[in-house]
Design an enzyme around this catalytic site. Structure first.
Site, PDB file in Angstrom:
ATOM      1  N   LYS A  57       0.811  -1.112   0.155  1.00 49.24           N
ATOM      2  CA  LYS A  57      -0.154  -0.095  -0.108  1.00 49.24           C
ATOM      3  C   LYS A  57       0.766   1.166  -0.064  1.00 49.24           C
ATOM      4  CE  LYS A  57      -1.904  -1.081   3.671  1.00 49.24           C
ATOM      5  NZ  LYS A  57      -1.483  -2.422   4.052  1.00 49.24           N
ATOM      6  N   ARG A 112      -9.418   1.058   8.603  1.00 50.73           N
ATOM      7  CA  ARG A 112      -9.372  -0.520   8.681  1.00 50.73           C
ATOM      8  C   ARG A 112     -10.502  -1.239   9.440  1.00 50.73           C
ATOM      9  NH1 ARG A 112      -3.354  -1.409   9.768  1.00 50.73           N
ATOM     10  NH2 ARG A 112      -2.583   0.339   8.549  1.00 50.73           N
ATOM     11  N   ARG A 132      11.505  -5.266   5.092  1.00 48.58           N
ATOM     12  CA  ARG A 132      10.928  -3.775   4.960  1.00 48.58           C
ATOM     13  C   ARG A 132      11.893  -3.022   5.796  1.00 48.58           C
ATOM     14  NH1 ARG A 132       5.002  -1.738   5.464  1.00 48.58           N
ATOM     15  NH2 ARG A 132       5.080  -2.482   7.703  1.00 48.58           N
ATOM     16  N   ARG A 156      11.168  -1.463  11.549  1.00 47.06           N
ATOM     17  CA  ARG A 156       9.993  -0.889  12.444  1.00 47.06           C
ATOM     18  C   ARG A 156       9.778  -2.045  13.684  1.00 47.06           C
ATOM     19  NH1 ARG A 156       4.742   0.528   8.982  1.00 47.06           N
ATOM     20  NH2 ARG A 156       4.125  -0.605  10.581  1.00 47.06           N
ATOM     21  N   ARG A 192      -1.113  -8.483  13.347  1.00 45.45           N
ATOM     22  CA  ARG A 192      -1.736  -7.402  12.418  1.00 45.45           C
ATOM     23  C   ARG A 192      -2.646  -8.109  11.303  1.00 45.45           C
ATOM     24  NH1 ARG A 192       3.679  -5.343  11.470  1.00 45.45           N
ATOM     25  NH2 ARG A 192       2.795  -3.867  10.053  1.00 45.45           N
TER      26      ARG A 192
HETATM   27  P1  ADP Z   1       2.227  -2.084   3.384  1.00 46.44           P
HETATM   28  O1  ADP Z   1       2.157  -0.316   3.185  1.00 46.44           O
HETATM   29  O2  ADP Z   1       0.924  -2.426   2.485  1.00 46.44           O
HETATM   30  O3  ADP Z   1       2.211  -2.624   4.439  1.00 46.44           O
HETATM   31  P2  ADP Z   1       4.840  -1.336   2.009  1.00 46.44           P
HETATM   32  O4  ADP Z   1       4.578  -0.844   0.965  1.00 46.44           O
HETATM   33  O5  ADP Z   1       5.461  -0.965   3.146  1.00 46.44           O
HETATM   34  O6  ADP Z   1       3.310  -2.441   2.390  1.00 46.44           O
HETATM   35  O7  ADP Z   1       5.490  -3.032   1.511  1.00 46.44           O
HETATM   36  C1  ADP Z   1       6.259  -3.832   2.457  1.00 46.44           C
HETATM   37  C2  ADP Z   1       7.416  -4.347   1.934  1.00 46.44           C
HETATM   38  O8  ADP Z   1       7.516  -4.791   0.824  1.00 46.44           O
HETATM   39  C3  ADP Z   1       8.405  -2.998   1.810  1.00 46.44           C
HETATM   40  O9  ADP Z   1       9.791  -3.416   2.165  1.00 46.44           O
HETATM   41  C4  ADP Z   1       8.211  -3.075   0.244  1.00 46.44           C
HETATM   42  O10 ADP Z   1       9.936  -2.251  -0.097  1.00 46.44           O
HETATM   43  C5  ADP Z   1       8.024  -4.196  -0.268  1.00 46.44           C
HETATM   44  N1  ADP Z   1       7.224  -4.269  -1.563  1.00 46.44           N
HETATM   45  C6  ADP Z   1       6.067  -3.569  -1.773  1.00 46.44           C
HETATM   46  N2  ADP Z   1       5.561  -3.983  -2.975  1.00 46.44           N
HETATM   47  C7  ADP Z   1       6.313  -4.951  -3.483  1.00 46.44           C
HETATM   48  C8  ADP Z   1       6.232  -5.899  -4.364  1.00 46.44           C
HETATM   49  N3  ADP Z   1       5.300  -5.809  -5.381  1.00 46.44           N
HETATM   50  N4  ADP Z   1       7.260  -6.941  -4.644  1.00 46.44           N
HETATM   51  C9  ADP Z   1       7.882  -7.013  -3.761  1.00 46.44           C
HETATM   52  N5  ADP Z   1       8.101  -6.319  -2.537  1.00 46.44           N
HETATM   53  C10 ADP Z   1       7.304  -5.186  -2.370  1.00 46.44           C
END
Ligand code: ADP
Length: 224
Positions: A17, A92, A126, A159, A170
């Site tokens: 997201k 949510r 992440r 985090r 979660r």
């Molecule tokens: P959310 O906001 O839904 O919790 P994030 O955007 O923070 O998700 O993404 C979670 C992790 O996965 C981050 O480390 C991001 O860089 C990685 N990520 C996001 N989209 C993808 C994807 N399509 N393929 C691989 N890794 C992804």
């Protein structure tokens, strides 16, 4: 008055997201609003409110509704939201959704789909900067300097709530509480569903191609 994008993006934690919302927000020059980040900023300031949030978040629990809605209402009333906004991961649950629908009046809901297993794998890698810019050790590493944010040069960190047990907690909350929100919104706003298991640019492409099918948004996408 011209219709502006007021977009909510939902999906499991790790669904991407934040990553996708950030790309869309930069393309459209609208704010990307992450409630999590707004709350984390409060924690970083170390206020008593921030301390209460820290304890709740680290247990993988949700922050009380009164507080999150107030934080969101204040954020959406800032002048930079007049030309639209994209809100990541909020609302949510139904307690957040009903009031949010009144004061936020979202007009598009993007839903990202991803299996829990994949979400957990992504979250383990992440890394974020203190401003909330998101990276992944393997899938989206910084390009300029390892361990530092490309955009503001700040050091990346993991985090506290990205531990396997907090993630699982979660995800459980997400499935239990967010599914009714999706059903409720389905009757009220335009919904875009996107499969999120592909690489970041592919998911983004699919997202844009679906958004282009919305007539009042497509002209905006073609301008850029
Ligand atoms: P959310 O906001 O839904 O919790 P994030 O955007 O923070 O998700 O993404 C979670 C992790 O996965 C981050 O480390 C991001 O860089 C990685 N990520 C996001 N989209 C993808 C994807 N399509 N393929 C691989 N890794 C992804």
């Amino acid at each position: 008055m011209k219709k502006v994008p007021r977009i909510v993006i939902l999906g499991p934690q790790g669904g991407g997201k934040g990553t996708q919302a950030d790309r869309l927000a930069r393309r459209w020059h609208i704010p990307h609003i992450s409630t999590g980040q707004l709350l984390r900023d409060e924690m970083a300031r170390g206020t008593s409110l921030g301390q209460r949030i820290t304890t709740t978040m680290n247990r993988g629990r949700l922050i009380p509704v009164r507080l999150t809605n107030e934080v969101m209402r204040r954020r959406l009333s800032q002048p930079d939201c007049r030309l639209g906004w994209i809100c990541d991961g909020y609302p949510r649950n139904m307690a957040q959704a009903r009031p949010f629908a009144r004061f936020g009046r979202p007009n598009v809901l993007i839903v990202l789909h991803l299996l829990d297993q994949a979400a957990v794998r992504r979250l383990a890698g992440r890394r974020v900067c203190p401003q909330g810019h998101v990276y992944h050790l393997r899938y989206d590493p910084p390009k300029k300097r390892r361990g530092y944010c490309d955009r503001d040069g700040l050091r990346l960190w993991q985090r506290d709530d990205d531990t396997p047990s907090a993630i699982r907690q979660r995800l459980r909350i997400y499935h239990r509480e967010t599914a009714p929100v999706l059903r409720w919104f389905r009757k009220r706003v335009m919904i875009i569903s996107v499969e999120a298991r592909w690489p970041i640019p592919t998911v983004y492409r699919h997202l844009l191609s679906q958004l282009k099918r919305i007539p009042w948004l497509s002209s905006r996408l073609q301008q850029k």
